[in-house]
Design an enzyme around this catalytic site. Structure first.
Site, PDB file in Angstrom:
ATOM      1  N   SER A 236       0.669  -1.124  -0.025  1.00  0.00           N
ATOM      2  CA  SER A 236      -0.280  -0.031  -0.001  1.00  0.00           C
ATOM      3  C   SER A 236       0.861   1.026  -0.020  1.00  0.00           C
ATOM      4  CB  SER A 236      -0.825  -0.013   1.165  1.00  0.00           C
ATOM      5  OG  SER A 236      -1.549   1.353   1.469  1.00  0.00           O
ATOM      6  N   TYR A 251      -1.740  -0.575  10.202  1.00  0.00           N
ATOM      7  CA  TYR A 251      -1.876  -0.984   9.084  1.00  0.00           C
ATOM      8  C   TYR A 251      -0.629  -0.278   8.149  1.00  0.00           C
ATOM      9  CZ  TYR A 251      -3.556  -0.949   4.252  1.00  0.00           C
ATOM     10  OH  TYR A 251      -3.865  -1.211   2.870  1.00  0.00           O
ATOM     11  N   LYS A 255       2.122  -2.645   6.242  1.00  0.00           N
ATOM     12  CA  LYS A 255       2.381  -2.615   4.826  1.00  0.00           C
ATOM     13  C   LYS A 255       4.023  -1.963   4.587  1.00  0.00           C
ATOM     14  CE  LYS A 255      -1.463  -3.815   3.151  1.00  0.00           C
ATOM     15  NZ  LYS A 255      -1.581  -5.055   2.676  1.00  0.00           N
ATOM     16  N   THR A 286     -12.881   0.020  -2.969  1.00  0.00           N
ATOM     17  CA  THR A 286     -13.437  -1.496  -2.871  1.00  0.00           C
ATOM     18  C   THR A 286     -14.277  -1.412  -1.595  1.00  0.00           C
ATOM     19  OG1 THR A 286     -11.585  -1.947  -1.712  1.00  0.00           O
ATOM     20  CG2 THR A 286     -11.165  -2.076  -4.031  1.00  0.00           C
TER      21      THR A 286
HETATM   22  N1  LIG Z   1      -8.747  -0.941  -1.029  1.00  0.00           N
HETATM   23  C1  LIG Z   1      -7.937   0.038  -0.738  1.00  0.00           C
HETATM   24  O1  LIG Z   1      -7.993   1.048  -0.799  1.00  0.00           O
HETATM   25  C2  LIG Z   1      -6.286  -0.643  -0.811  1.00  0.00           C
HETATM   26  C3  LIG Z   1      -5.255   0.456  -0.736  1.00  0.00           C
HETATM   27  C4  LIG Z   1      -4.213   0.125  -0.427  1.00  0.00           C
HETATM   28  C5  LIG Z   1      -3.897  -1.306  -0.577  1.00  0.00           C
HETATM   29  N2  LIG Z   1      -4.867  -2.019  -0.468  1.00  0.00           N
HETATM   30  C6  LIG Z   1      -4.686  -3.572  -0.084  1.00  0.00           C
HETATM   31  O2  LIG Z   1      -4.735  -4.252  -1.348  1.00  0.00           O
HETATM   32  C7  LIG Z   1      -5.482  -5.804  -0.754  1.00  0.00           C
HETATM   33  C8  LIG Z   1      -6.964  -6.261  -1.193  1.00  0.00           C
HETATM   34  O3  LIG Z   1      -7.777  -5.003  -0.768  1.00  0.00           O
HETATM   35  P1  LIG Z   1      -9.227  -5.143  -1.172  1.00  0.00           P
HETATM   36  O4  LIG Z   1      -9.586  -3.470  -1.291  1.00  0.00           O
HETATM   37  O5  LIG Z   1      -9.420  -5.832  -2.462  1.00  0.00           O
HETATM   38  O6  LIG Z   1      -9.896  -5.649   0.030  1.00  0.00           O
HETATM   39  P2  LIG Z   1     -11.244  -6.501   0.262  1.00  0.00           P
HETATM   40  O7  LIG Z   1     -11.652  -6.513   1.681  1.00  0.00           O
HETATM   41  O8  LIG Z   1     -12.140  -6.206  -0.929  1.00  0.00           O
HETATM   42  O9  LIG Z   1     -10.640  -8.037  -0.270  1.00  0.00           O
HETATM   43  C9  LIG Z   1      -9.644  -8.866   0.650  1.00  0.00           C
HETATM   44  C10 LIG Z   1      -9.924 -10.264   0.434  1.00  0.00           C
HETATM   45  O10 LIG Z   1      -9.150 -10.840   1.405  1.00  0.00           O
HETATM   46  C11 LIG Z   1      -9.598 -11.722   1.952  1.00  0.00           C
HETATM   47  N3  LIG Z   1      -8.862 -12.017   3.233  1.00  0.00           N
HETATM   48  C12 LIG Z   1      -8.935 -11.221   4.498  1.00  0.00           C
HETATM   49  N4  LIG Z   1      -8.237 -11.742   5.456  1.00  0.00           N
HETATM   50  C13 LIG Z   1      -7.850 -13.029   4.949  1.00  0.00           C
HETATM   51  C14 LIG Z   1      -6.886 -13.805   5.499  1.00  0.00           C
HETATM   52  N5  LIG Z   1      -6.530 -13.920   6.810  1.00  0.00           N
HETATM   53  N6  LIG Z   1      -6.611 -15.063   4.848  1.00  0.00           N
HETATM   54  C15 LIG Z   1      -6.939 -15.059   3.367  1.00  0.00           C
HETATM   55  N7  LIG Z   1      -7.849 -14.197   2.861  1.00  0.00           N
HETATM   56  C16 LIG Z   1      -8.353 -13.075   3.673  1.00  0.00           C
HETATM   57  C17 LIG Z   1     -11.120 -11.406   2.164  1.00  0.00           C
HETATM   58  O11 LIG Z   1     -11.838 -12.421   2.547  1.00  0.00           O
HETATM   59  C18 LIG Z   1     -11.354 -10.630   0.736  1.00  0.00           C
HETATM   60  O12 LIG Z   1     -11.878 -11.648  -0.196  1.00  0.00           O
HETATM   61  C19 LIG Z   1      -5.290  -5.878   0.637  1.00  0.00           C
HETATM   62  O13 LIG Z   1      -3.985  -6.213   1.012  1.00  0.00           O
HETATM   63  C20 LIG Z   1      -5.260  -4.244   0.938  1.00  0.00           C
HETATM   64  O14 LIG Z   1      -4.324  -3.902   2.207  1.00  0.00           O
HETATM   65  C21 LIG Z   1      -6.165  -1.675  -0.798  1.00  0.00           C
END
Ligand SMILES: NC(=O)c1ccc[n+]([C@@H]2O[C@H](COP(=O)([O-])OP(=O)(O)OC[C@H]3O[C@@H](n4cnc5c(N)ncnc54)[C@H](O)[C@@H]3O)[C@@H](O)[C@H]2O)c1
Length: 345
Positions: A236, A251, A255, A286
């Protein structure tokens, strides 16, 4: 031989046929040409290989794409063969791919993109069993039931389960070629002085330990098979900057750990031909951010983002495929931001 004749073809095409026309006339002509092609089913392709020009056509099913916007169109061998060598390198044709956290969100979109870029098998690891089963079934169907999509109800905190699942996959498909680790959670708007210890441990366990457990198991399988591989860790921008206005030190620390882990692993595993790179998304649209109490903050996030918007859920797809593919063969240990310019200010 090939290079010279390819050059000759390029020259023949370019020299006599570029009269001095205004840019407007040129774009009008282009529009006309494009208009002629829209709706056509057969697209002519010329492939230059071994100094020979081979003419073929491939079918573009515009109607299918229009009638089903969720369709995932697997890269066919025919289309792959018709691509230029540079474009072929940008695919992941024939690869076995594991995407964690692909039951929904960014991981799900990257899994879809990997299939359109040529993945032969798609394996989803996710801790949500109901959503995982439904997503795998939906994704398989979206490919016209042509690409095997397997779901493993794996919690990335569970090193033993990961090891066994990777062994099962390796036995069935051979060692995975690509791992995209997208599973992750976010806690925000919790001041450090009030952050519950168990919540802190859980978040580090999923985001950081999970990245390590997944990379270790998949990396070992690649090494045992003497196979080159690509690992893409979803970190991130919060691993490099401090977000505003919400407080989310845990968080951000998790990251930052993923980014530094990715760099260190890249250096360690270069000798095994395993590349490790990080994607650092900015604020993405998301479910993770689909929380009513974040609405006010989203206005601030957008105002601090040069592009003035949150990232679309598909915005990581191109980079995920690129980092997975041979087009990025000399890239390892990189941390690439996709953040609409947020980190520029
Ligand atoms: N959405 C954002 O703004 C954003 C920004 C920066 C980074 N990220 C990173 O991107 C990645 C995906 O984010 P997203 O927005 O798609 O989130 P999301 O919540 O939509 O999807 C995350 C998925 O991970 C699964 N998950 C959660 N904990 C788990 C575990 N312990 N074991 C296996 N699966 C698990 C959930 O069931 C879900 O399907 C994450 O690592 C998040 O930190 C997201």
């Amino acid at each position: 031989m090939f290079a010279r004749s390819a050059l000759r073809v390029a020259r023949v095409a370019a020299t006599p046929s570029v009269p001095k026309v205004s840019r407007a006339a040129f774009s009008a002509a282009t529009k006309l040409r494009n208009a002629e092609f829209v709706g056509e089913k057969k697209v002519p392709v010329v492939t230059y290989t071994h100094g020979e020009a081979q003419r073929s056509t491939f079918i573009v099913d515009q109607d299918q794409a229009k009638s089903d916007p969720d369709a995932v169109i697997p890269l066919s061998q025919e289309v792959y063969n018709a691509m230029t060598p540079s474009l072929q390198k940008m695919t992941i044709m024939g690869k076995t791919v594991i995407v964690t956290g692909a039951a929904r969100g960014l991981g799900n979109m990257m899994a879809r993109a990997c299939i359109e870029a040529g993945a032969k098998n798609m394996i989803i690891f996710d801790a949500n069993p109901e959503l995982g089963v439904a997503s795998a079934a939906e994704l398989h169907k979206a490919t016209g039931s042509t690409i095997p999509v397997e779901f493993f109800p794996i919690d990335v905190r569970d090193a033993v389960a990961i090891e066994q699942a990777v062994a099962a996959i390796t036995e069935k498909y051979g060692a995975p070629d690509i791992l995209i680790n997208s599973a992750g959670i976010a806690d925000s708007n919790i001041p450090a002085e009030k952050y519950d210890h168990e919540m802190w441990r859980r978040l580090i366990d999923i985001n950081l330990n999970g990245s390590f457990f997944m990379s270790q198991s998949v990396g070992k399988a690649m090494m045992a098979a003497n196979k080159p591989g690509s690992i893409v860790l979803v970190a991130s921008m919060s691993g490099s900057i401090v977000n505003y206005p919400q407080e989310q030190s845990c968080y951000n620390a998790s990251k930052a750990g993923v980014i530094q882990f990715g760099k260190s692993l890249a250096a360690e595993w270069a000798k095994y031909n395993i590349r490790v790179n990080c994607i650092s998304p900015g604020y993405m649209d998301t479910a993770l951010n689909n929380v009513p109490k974040l609405d006010g903050q989203k206005k601030i996030w957008k105002s601090l983002t040069p592009q003035g918007r949150l990232g679309a859920v598909t915005d990581l797809n191109g980079l995920a495929v690129f980092l997975s593919s041979d087009a990025s063969a000399y890239m390892t240990g990189a941390n690439v931001a996709i953040d609409g310019g947020y980190t520029l200010y």
